[in-house]
Design a protein around this motif. Structure first.
Motif, PDB file in Angstrom:
ATOM      1  N   ASP A 194      38.592  32.539  47.574  1.00  0.00           N
ATOM      2  CA  ASP A 194      39.929  32.212  48.055  1.00  0.00           C
ATOM      3  C   ASP A 194      40.401  33.314  48.992  1.00  0.00           C
ATOM      4  O   ASP A 194      40.497  34.482  48.587  1.00  0.00           O
ATOM      5  N   GLY A 195      40.707  32.940  50.236  1.00  0.00           N
ATOM      6  CA  GLY A 195      41.273  33.873  51.193  1.00  0.00           C
ATOM      7  C   GLY A 195      42.777  33.927  51.001  1.00  0.00           C
ATOM      8  O   GLY A 195      43.430  32.885  50.902  1.00  0.00           O
ATOM      9  N   VAL A 196      43.350  35.131  50.903  1.00  0.00           N
ATOM     10  CA  VAL A 196      44.785  35.314  50.715  1.00  0.00           C
ATOM     11  C   VAL A 196      45.323  36.316  51.732  1.00  0.00           C
ATOM     12  O   VAL A 196      44.578  37.138  52.266  1.00  0.00           O
ATOM     13  N   ALA A 197      46.626  36.248  51.978  1.00  0.00           N
ATOM     14  CA  ALA A 197      47.259  37.150  52.933  1.00  0.00           C
ATOM     15  C   ALA A 197      47.351  38.569  52.388  1.00  0.00           C
ATOM     16  O   ALA A 197      47.245  39.531  53.133  1.00  0.00           O
ATOM     17  N   SER A 198      47.594  38.701  51.081  1.00  0.00           N
ATOM     18  CA  SER A 198      47.667  40.027  50.478  1.00  0.00           C
ATOM     19  C   SER A 198      47.195  39.933  49.042  1.00  0.00           C
ATOM     20  O   SER A 198      47.273  38.875  48.416  1.00  0.00           O
ATOM     21  N   LEU A 199      46.715  41.028  48.532  1.00  0.00           N
ATOM     22  CA  LEU A 199      46.216  41.067  47.167  1.00  0.00           C
ATOM     23  C   LEU A 199      47.249  41.674  46.239  1.00  0.00           C
ATOM     24  O   LEU A 199      47.909  42.644  46.583  1.00  0.00           O
ATOM     25  N   GLY A 200      47.403  41.082  45.050  1.00  0.00           N
ATOM     26  CA  GLY A 200      48.241  41.659  44.021  1.00  0.00           C
ATOM     27  C   GLY A 200      49.727  41.421  44.147  1.00  0.00           C
ATOM     28  O   GLY A 200      50.499  42.006  43.409  1.00  0.00           O
ATOM     29  N   GLU A 201      50.184  40.570  45.039  1.00  0.00           N
ATOM     30  CA  GLU A 201      51.615  40.324  45.160  1.00  0.00           C
ATOM     31  C   GLU A 201      51.940  38.918  44.697  1.00  0.00           C
ATOM     32  O   GLU A 201      51.255  37.972  45.048  1.00  0.00           O
ATOM     33  N   GLY A 202      53.005  38.810  43.936  1.00  0.00           N
ATOM     34  CA  GLY A 202      53.512  37.493  43.531  1.00  0.00           C
ATOM     35  C   GLY A 202      52.448  36.612  42.923  1.00  0.00           C
ATOM     36  O   GLY A 202      51.467  37.065  42.393  1.00  0.00           O
ATOM     37  N   GLY A 203      52.655  35.326  42.986  1.00  0.00           N
ATOM     38  CA  GLY A 203      51.671  34.349  42.570  1.00  0.00           C
ATOM     39  C   GLY A 203      51.501  34.220  41.073  1.00  0.00           C
ATOM     40  O   GLY A 203      51.265  33.150  40.577  1.00  0.00           O
ATOM     41  N   GLY A 204      51.576  35.319  40.339  1.00  0.00           N
ATOM     42  CA  GLY A 204      51.442  35.272  38.893  1.00  0.00           C
ATOM     43  C   GLY A 204      50.076  34.824  38.410  1.00  0.00           C
ATOM     44  O   GLY A 204      49.900  34.504  37.259  1.00  0.00           O
ATOM     45  N   GLY A 205      49.070  34.801  39.286  1.00  0.00           N
ATOM     46  CA  GLY A 205      47.746  34.351  38.898  1.00  0.00           C
ATOM     47  C   GLY A 205      46.984  35.422  38.144  1.00  0.00           C
ATOM     48  O   GLY A 205      47.357  36.586  38.094  1.00  0.00           O
ATOM     49  N   THR A 206      45.884  35.030  37.541  1.00  0.00           N
ATOM     50  CA  THR A 206      45.025  35.945  36.827  1.00  0.00           C
ATOM     51  C   THR A 206      44.098  36.628  37.820  1.00  0.00           C
ATOM     52  O   THR A 206      43.448  35.966  38.611  1.00  0.00           O
ATOM     53  N   THR A 207      44.025  37.937  37.759  1.00  0.00           N
ATOM     54  CA  THR A 207      43.148  38.673  38.647  1.00  0.00           C
ATOM     55  C   THR A 207      41.834  38.976  37.949  1.00  0.00           C
ATOM     56  O   THR A 207      41.737  38.906  36.715  1.00  0.00           O
ATOM     57  N   THR A 208      40.850  39.350  38.706  1.00  0.00           N
ATOM     58  CA  THR A 208      39.554  39.716  38.150  1.00  0.00           C
ATOM     59  C   THR A 208      39.707  40.912  37.213  1.00  0.00           C
ATOM     60  O   THR A 208      39.107  40.950  36.141  1.00  0.00           O
ATOM     61  N   LEU A 209      40.539  41.871  37.602  1.00  0.00           N
ATOM     62  CA  LEU A 209      40.757  43.043  36.758  1.00  0.00           C
ATOM     63  C   LEU A 209      41.363  42.649  35.414  1.00  0.00           C
ATOM     64  O   LEU A 209      40.990  43.185  34.369  1.00  0.00           O
ATOM     65  N   THR A 210      42.269  41.689  35.404  1.00  0.00           N
ATOM     66  CA  THR A 210      42.864  41.209  34.160  1.00  0.00           C
ATOM     67  C   THR A 210      41.808  40.585  33.254  1.00  0.00           C
ATOM     68  O   THR A 210      41.769  40.837  32.052  1.00  0.00           O
ATOM     69  N   ILE A 211      40.947  39.785  33.837  1.00  0.00           N
ATOM     70  CA  ILE A 211      39.881  39.134  33.063  1.00  0.00           C
ATOM     71  C   ILE A 211      38.944  40.178  32.469  1.00  0.00           C
ATOM     72  O   ILE A 211      38.583  40.114  31.298  1.00  0.00           O
ATOM     73  N   ILE A 212      38.557  41.169  33.275  1.00  0.00           N
ATOM     74  CA  ILE A 212      37.671  42.224  32.784  1.00  0.00           C
ATOM     75  C   ILE A 212      38.345  42.984  31.648  1.00  0.00           C
ATOM     76  O   ILE A 212      37.729  43.285  30.630  1.00  0.00           O
ATOM     77  N   ALA A 213      39.632  43.292  31.810  1.00  0.00           N
ATOM     78  CA  ALA A 213      40.365  44.003  30.760  1.00  0.00           C
ATOM     79  C   ALA A 213      40.400  43.199  29.466  1.00  0.00           C
ATOM     80  O   ALA A 213      40.248  43.764  28.369  1.00  0.00           O
ATOM     81  N   LEU A 214      40.589  41.893  29.556  1.00  0.00           N
ATOM     82  CA  LEU A 214      40.603  41.047  28.361  1.00  0.00           C
ATOM     83  C   LEU A 214      39.244  41.029  27.677  1.00  0.00           C
ATOM     84  O   LEU A 214      39.154  41.076  26.441  1.00  0.00           O
ATOM     85  N   ILE A 215      38.177  40.967  28.454  1.00  0.00           N
ATOM     86  CA  ILE A 215      36.822  40.962  27.880  1.00  0.00           C
ATOM     87  C   ILE A 215      36.540  42.287  27.191  1.00  0.00           C
ATOM     88  O   ILE A 215      36.044  42.328  26.054  1.00  0.00           O
ATOM     89  N   VAL A 216      36.863  43.401  27.859  1.00  0.00           N
ATOM     90  CA  VAL A 216      36.652  44.716  27.258  1.00  0.00           C
ATOM     91  C   VAL A 216      37.483  44.849  25.985  1.00  0.00           C
ATOM     92  O   VAL A 216      37.005  45.363  24.964  1.00  0.00           O
ATOM     93  N   GLY A 217      38.719  44.360  26.010  1.00  0.00           N
ATOM     94  CA  GLY A 217      39.564  44.394  24.821  1.00  0.00           C
ATOM     95  C   GLY A 217      38.969  43.587  23.682  1.00  0.00           C
ATOM     96  O   GLY A 217      38.979  44.023  22.523  1.00  0.00           O
ATOM     97  N   ALA A 218      38.442  42.406  23.979  1.00  0.00           N
ATOM     98  CA  ALA A 218      37.831  41.565  22.942  1.00  0.00           C
ATOM     99  C   ALA A 218      36.612  42.248  22.336  1.00  0.00           C
ATOM    100  O   ALA A 218      36.410  42.215  21.113  1.00  0.00           O
TER     101      ALA A 218
END
Length: 186
Positions: free
Chosen positions: A144-168
């Motif tokens: 997915d091409g986006v205008a900017s990374l990490g702003e608004g949208g409220g979507g799940t980021t790759t870093l969030t997913i990795i953090a959840l896996i490491v936490g589990a």
């Protein structure tokens, strides 16, 4: 105590199966800033038993521009004849449960979803076309091409997913440690 061991075992099994469920051809990052040259990685697992991956073809859509490639030892890369958007790596021998990995620098023209297509060839002459919809057994890699990374949208980021896996994984290890405290794991 038995309940903790059963819970830890169930969590570990579910994590093991979750990894298998996501074993598909991937291009990362899955979300990238448009109009910026950045590094991408194509990862193609050898899922078929008893054979090796011997060639990987990547077909990129219009607006996805590859600028340069990182060398891939053991592989020879070529551009598809007559198609500026197709590339083939051949000559490798990637065994079952390992990934063929290729890196390249590319840029995206606009803020939209790019569907890349991958063809994986095996040593027995068979192949897999990773070009289906997300819900298929052989989904195409998406970026997915986006205008900017990490702003608004409220979507799940790759870093969030990795953090959840490491936490589990941490929770599972904690439960196992509590269940086996004071005893050697054999």
């Amino acid at each position: 105590m038995k309940r903790a061991v059963v819970s830890a075992t169930a969590a570990a099994v579910s994590l093991a199966f979750a990894q298998t469920a996501f074993a598909h051809a991937l291009v990362s990052p899955p979300v990238a800033k448009s109009k910026v040259l950045q590094q991408f990685t194509l990862s193609v697992p050898t899922e078929k038993e008893g054979v090796t991956t011997t060639a990987v073809q990547l077909f990129v859509p219009e607006g996805f521009h590859i600028d340069s490639f990182e060398p891939s030892p053991g592989w020879t890369r070529s551009e598809e004849a007559g198609a500026a958007s197709g590339y083939t790596w051949a000559g490798g021998h990637v065994p079952t449960d390992e990934d063929a990995v290729f890196r390249f620098n590319a840029s995206l023209d606009s803020n939209k979803r790019y569907t890349l297509k991958v063809r994986q060839s095996y040593s027995d002459g068979s192949f897999v076309d990773w070009n289906g919809p997300e819900s298929s057994d052989a989904p195409a890699p998406l970026v997915d091409g986006v205008a900017s990374l990490g702003e608004g949208g409220g979507g799940t980021t790759t870093l969030t997913i990795i953090a959840l896996i490491v936490g589990a994984i941490g929770v599972v290890l904690g439960i196992v440690a509590l269940a086996t405290r004071g005893r050697p794991l054999a």
